[in-house]
Design a protein around this motif. Structure first.
Motif, PDB file in Angstrom:
ATOM      1  N   LEU A   1      17.662 -18.021 -54.413  1.00  0.00           N
ATOM      2  CA  LEU A   1      18.122 -18.328 -55.759  1.00  0.00           C
ATOM      3  C   LEU A   1      16.937 -18.404 -56.715  1.00  0.00           C
ATOM      4  CD1 LEU A   1      20.571 -21.247 -54.833  1.00  0.00           C
ATOM      5  CD2 LEU A   1      21.180 -18.854 -55.295  1.00  0.00           C
ATOM      6  N   ARG A   2      17.194 -18.070 -57.967  1.00  0.00           N
ATOM      7  CA  ARG A   2      16.148 -18.153 -58.986  1.00  0.00           C
ATOM      8  C   ARG A   2      15.785 -19.609 -59.261  1.00  0.00           C
ATOM      9  NH1 ARG A   2      19.834 -15.593 -61.841  1.00  0.00           N
ATOM     10  NH2 ARG A   2      19.660 -17.126 -63.517  1.00  0.00           N
ATOM     11  N   SER A   3      14.556 -19.838 -59.644  1.00  0.00           N
ATOM     12  CA  SER A   3      14.118 -21.176 -60.029  1.00  0.00           C
ATOM     13  C   SER A   3      14.900 -21.644 -61.252  1.00  0.00           C
ATOM     14  CB  SER A   3      12.621 -21.176 -60.358  1.00  0.00           C
ATOM     15  OG  SER A   3      11.875 -20.863 -59.199  1.00  0.00           O
ATOM     16  N   ARG A   4      15.246 -22.925 -61.261  1.00  0.00           N
ATOM     17  CA  ARG A   4      15.922 -23.575 -62.376  1.00  0.00           C
ATOM     18  C   ARG A   4      17.267 -22.927 -62.719  1.00  0.00           C
ATOM     19  NH1 ARG A   4      11.388 -25.778 -66.555  1.00  0.00           N
ATOM     20  NH2 ARG A   4       9.994 -26.625 -64.994  1.00  0.00           N
TER      21      ARG A   4
ATOM     22  N   ARG B   1      11.699 -30.301 -52.162  1.00  0.00           N
ATOM     23  CA  ARG B   1      11.011 -29.578 -53.234  1.00  0.00           C
ATOM     24  C   ARG B   1      11.677 -28.230 -53.486  1.00  0.00           C
ATOM     25  NH1 ARG B   1       6.361 -32.124 -51.509  1.00  0.00           N
ATOM     26  NH2 ARG B   1       5.855 -30.553 -49.952  1.00  0.00           N
ATOM     27  N   GLU B   2      12.136 -27.588 -52.405  1.00  0.00           N
ATOM     28  CA  GLU B   2      12.835 -26.313 -52.578  1.00  0.00           C
ATOM     29  C   GLU B   2      14.147 -26.520 -53.334  1.00  0.00           C
ATOM     30  OE1 GLU B   2      14.026 -22.184 -52.010  1.00  0.00           O
ATOM     31  OE2 GLU B   2      12.262 -23.329 -52.548  1.00  0.00           O
ATOM     32  N   LEU B   3      14.857 -27.605 -53.047  1.00  0.00           N
ATOM     33  CA  LEU B   3      16.075 -27.900 -53.804  1.00  0.00           C
ATOM     34  C   LEU B   3      15.734 -28.179 -55.272  1.00  0.00           C
ATOM     35  CD1 LEU B   3      18.077 -30.135 -51.283  1.00  0.00           C
ATOM     36  CD2 LEU B   3      18.338 -27.679 -51.736  1.00  0.00           C
ATOM     37  N   ALA B   4      14.634 -28.882 -55.509  1.00  0.00           N
ATOM     38  CA  ALA B   4      14.204 -29.139 -56.888  1.00  0.00           C
ATOM     39  C   ALA B   4      13.852 -27.837 -57.600  1.00  0.00           C
ATOM     40  CB  ALA B   4      13.009 -30.095 -56.908  1.00  0.00           C
ATOM     41  N   ARG B   5      13.283 -26.890 -56.879  1.00  0.00           N
ATOM     42  CA  ARG B   5      12.894 -25.612 -57.492  1.00  0.00           C
ATOM     43  C   ARG B   5      14.083 -24.904 -58.134  1.00  0.00           C
ATOM     44  NH1 ARG B   5      13.351 -20.385 -56.510  1.00  0.00           N
ATOM     45  NH2 ARG B   5      14.312 -20.656 -54.458  1.00  0.00           N
TER      46      ARG B   5
ATOM     47  N   PRO C   1      15.394 -28.842 -64.963  1.00  0.00           N
ATOM     48  CA  PRO C   1      14.999 -30.208 -65.294  1.00  0.00           C
ATOM     49  C   PRO C   1      16.193 -30.975 -65.867  1.00  0.00           C
ATOM     50  CG  PRO C   1      13.318 -28.674 -66.014  1.00  0.00           C
ATOM     51  CD  PRO C   1      14.492 -27.844 -65.564  1.00  0.00           C
ATOM     52  N   GLY C   2      16.395 -32.194 -65.411  1.00  0.00           N
ATOM     53  CA  GLY C   2      17.542 -32.985 -65.828  1.00  0.00           C
ATOM     54  C   GLY C   2      18.770 -32.772 -64.960  1.00  0.00           C
ATOM     55  N   GLY C   3      18.710 -31.780 -64.067  1.00  0.00           N
ATOM     56  CA  GLY C   3      19.810 -31.549 -63.131  1.00  0.00           C
ATOM     57  C   GLY C   3      19.850 -32.647 -62.077  1.00  0.00           C
ATOM     58  N   VAL C   4      20.915 -32.654 -61.295  1.00  0.00           N
ATOM     59  CA  VAL C   4      21.197 -33.789 -60.421  1.00  0.00           C
ATOM     60  C   VAL C   4      21.276 -33.364 -58.951  1.00  0.00           C
ATOM     61  CG1 VAL C   4      22.818 -35.680 -59.988  1.00  0.00           C
ATOM     62  CG2 VAL C   4      22.504 -34.841 -62.293  1.00  0.00           C
TER      63      VAL C   4
ATOM     64  N   ALA D   1      19.843 -38.500 -57.674  1.00  0.00           N
ATOM     65  CA  ALA D   1      18.512 -38.325 -58.222  1.00  0.00           C
ATOM     66  C   ALA D   1      18.566 -37.260 -59.309  1.00  0.00           C
ATOM     67  CB  ALA D   1      17.527 -37.914 -57.132  1.00  0.00           C
ATOM     68  N   VAL D   2      17.650 -37.358 -60.258  1.00  0.00           N
ATOM     69  CA  VAL D   2      17.539 -36.403 -61.364  1.00  0.00           C
ATOM     70  C   VAL D   2      16.273 -35.579 -61.183  1.00  0.00           C
ATOM     71  CG1 VAL D   2      17.194 -36.194 -63.864  1.00  0.00           C
ATOM     72  CG2 VAL D   2      18.813 -37.845 -62.969  1.00  0.00           C
ATOM     73  N   ARG D   3      16.378 -34.293 -61.471  1.00  0.00           N
ATOM     74  CA  ARG D   3      15.235 -33.377 -61.390  1.00  0.00           C
ATOM     75  C   ARG D   3      14.274 -33.677 -62.524  1.00  0.00           C
ATOM     76  NH1 ARG D   3      11.195 -30.588 -61.214  1.00  0.00           N
ATOM     77  NH2 ARG D   3      11.137 -28.350 -60.790  1.00  0.00           N
ATOM     78  N   GLU D   4      13.044 -34.020 -62.150  1.00  0.00           N
ATOM     79  CA  GLU D   4      12.018 -34.293 -63.159  1.00  0.00           C
ATOM     80  C   GLU D   4      11.530 -32.990 -63.761  1.00  0.00           C
ATOM     81  OE1 GLU D   4      12.131 -37.352 -63.927  1.00  0.00           O
ATOM     82  OE2 GLU D   4      10.635 -38.488 -62.816  1.00  0.00           O
ATOM     83  N   ASP D   5      10.876 -33.086 -64.928  1.00  0.00           N
ATOM     84  CA  ASP D   5      10.312 -31.880 -65.586  1.00  0.00           C
ATOM     85  C   ASP D   5       9.185 -31.298 -64.754  1.00  0.00           C
ATOM     86  OD1 ASP D   5      12.070 -32.123 -67.642  1.00  0.00           O
ATOM     87  OD2 ASP D   5      10.702 -33.282 -68.899  1.00  0.00           O
TER      88      ASP D   5
END
Length: 199
Positions: free
Chosen positions: A103-106, A128-132, A136-139, A195-199
């Motif tokens: 999947l594409r980042s963000r 970290r891969e899930l955060a990728r 930002p601001g996603g959950v 949790a919220v995805r940080e910038d």
């Protein structure tokens, strides 16, 4: 395939055919946890380690027909059971490891992971891969339909302080992986950390 991937598949493959019948009353708990993600119509969401796809119907209901629902799992037998149950109508199924998502980042608004953390080979790296893949601001929702103590009792083992899902362990793990924990609930009836995805 790595040894970790093989272990996951060896654990889940023989359990896939009767997985849903072993846990027939979990539907309301899944729906309640999905509701806490705060999804809106048109959102894009991933069920990471989706198994037989029990979260896909409430995820689809939350994002509506204009949204995108993906279910990713490493075990073909689990995805086959999702198809047999008709849950592939609620989301696109991907045979993939959450450690390396195609999947594409963000590109996503949220990730839902039921029973996921304890099966991650490299939890910090995998989170970290899930955060990728989340904006930002996603959950992120890490969920289990019963709490840590009840799950340990079900398996006949003690609850240990090194459990990754214990709040003192999970909060810094998430923080070091691009997430900020916003709520933590560990009762007999469910486990849910948001949790919220940080910038």
């Amino acid at each position: 395939m790595s040894d970790d991937q093989t272990r996951v598949q060896e654990f889940f493959t023989p359990r896939a055919a009767d997985w849903d019948s072993r846990f027939p009353d979990d539907g309301p708990a899944y729906a309640a946890a999905v509701a806490e993600l705060g999804l809106r119509a048109g959102d894009r969401v991933l069920d990471a380690g989706c198994g037989t796809g029990r979260a896909l119907p409430p995820l689809r209901a939350a994002v509506g027909p204009s949204g995108v629902v993906l279910g990713a799992d490493l075990t073909p037998a689990m995805l086959w059971e999702a198809v047999r149950a008709g849950r592939d109508r609620d989301g696109q199924l991907l045979l993939t490891d959450v450690a390396a998502l195609p999947l594409r980042s963000r590109s996503l608004d949220a990730v839902f992971g039921a029973g996921l953390v304890s099966h991650l080979a490299s939890p910090a790296e995998n989170l970290r891969e899930l955060a990728r893949v989340v904006r930002p601001g996603g959950v992120l929702a890490l969920f289990h339909p019963i709490g840590r103590a009840a799950l340990a009792a079900r398996h006949g083992r003690p609850l240990t302080p090194d459990d990754l899902r214990a709040e003192p362990n999970l909060r810094p793990l998430l923080a070091g992986s691009g997430w900020r924990m916003t709520s933590y609930d560990d009762e007999d009836t469910r486990f849910l950390a948001l949790a919220v995805r940080e910038d």
